[in-house]
Every structure is written in structure tokens, then in C-alpha cells.
Design a protein around this motif. Structure first.
Motif: not given
Length: 180
Positions: A24, A74, A77-78
Motif C-alpha cells: 500500500d 479503503q 480499491d484505494e
């Protein structure tokens, strides 16, 4: 009774709160390198994605302990921010809340949603009785997050902590299990 479980996944209406992983690093760097995001934090903006990766490895290593409470926020997807519970005191049944969010996601209620979920988890699942938080009086948005999350303003402290802007006066907040 306090039963430590560490950082467990928490799902909210729009978010997944989860452990932050070394992969990440690029997403973490996006918000932890932003001087505006870091303005009232006790740490300086991350100088590189490599620095962020080292930071994550340090945090990730802490996940081996059930006393580590550090979530990535989150959205889709981020990874867009983080929420943490630190200074856990079993004897007094209390801890301190912290949070951070990428600037492009401000003013959408994501931090409040994440904070509410973490507070509920810590008070209901872990068994803490109290969570405390503070913010610079110059960072009113942070105060709004706390108020919307059910925290009660308990006081004001002069020169409470130091950040890149110098010593900051702070508003102090708290929430107890009975206030959920």
C-alpha cells in the motif's frame, strides 16, 4: 472486561477498514506526503514512497501484537487514509484516537464513518470504557469529525502539542461506552 483482538477488518456502508500492507506504500505516500494533510500532525510529510514503505513495515510488524489498532481506510480499491487507537491503558480502560485522510476525499463523511466504526469496535468488542481525542483549535474540521462521531467537548488546553506550525492550543474530547 477488556479482550484485545488487534486490528480486525471492519466494514461500513462505504468503506473497508483493514490492516495497512507494505504494497500500500504508493497510496499511503499520496496522503502522508501532502503538507496540507500533515499541517497539524506531529510528523513531517513523507519524503518518498520508500519512506512510506518503511513506515508501513514498522506498523505492519506491530500487527503481530493484539495491542496494535491501526486501520487503513479503503474506498473501492484505494486506500485513502488511516484511523488508529494508541496509548491503550487496560487499567483505566481508555485509549487515544487518531485519524488522517487524503485531501481529495475531505468533506465526504469518510473520516466520520471510519471513526464511528472504530469507536464502536473498541468500546463494544474490545471492552474499553473511554476513548479520548484532541485537535488543534485551528483545525475545526477535525473537531466536526469528533462531534459527528459522538464525542463530547470536555475542555481546552493551551500549548497542548507541537506540530510543524509550532505549539498548538487544542480542544479535548471524549466518548464513553455509555454514550454509544
Amino acid at each position: 472486561m477488556i479482550t484485545h483482538k488487534g486490528t480486525q477488518e471492519i466494514r461500513t456502508e462505504r468503506l473497508l477498514l483493514r490492516k495497512i500492507q507494505p504494497e500500500d506504500a504508493g497510496m499511503v505516500f499520496q496522503w502522508m506526503s501532502d503538507p496540507e494533510v500533515c499541517k497539524y500532525e506531529r510528523w513531517s510529510p513523507h519524503p518518498s514512497a520508500g519512506f512510506s514503505k518503511s513506515y508501513i513495515k514498522e506498523v505492519f510488524g506491530g500487527y503481530q501484537s493484539e495491542l496494535t489498532y491501526q486501520w487503513g481506510i479503503q474506498l473501492g480499491d484505494e486506500l485513502i487514509g488511516s484511523v488508529s487507537i494508541v496509548n491503550v491503558n487496560d487499567y483505566d480502560q481508555k485509549a487515544v484516537l487518531g485519524y488522517c485522510l487524503a485531501r481529495k476525499y475531505w468533506s465526504n463523511g469518510y473520516t466520520t464513518e471510519a471513526v464511528r466504526a472504530v469507536v464502536r469496535y473498541m468500546l463494544s468488542e474490545i471492552g474499553l470504557n473511554r476513548i479520548e481525542a484532541s485537535h488543534s483549535v485551528n483545525n475545526m474540521a477535525s473537531g466536526r469529525v469528533l462531534e459527528k462521531s459522538g464525542f463530547v467537548l470536555e475542555g481546552h488546553a493551551k500549548d497542548y502539542y507541537c506540530c510543524s506550525l509550532g505549539l498548538q492550543d487544542s480542544n479535548l474530547y471524549g466518548i464513553t461506552r455509555n454514550q454509544l
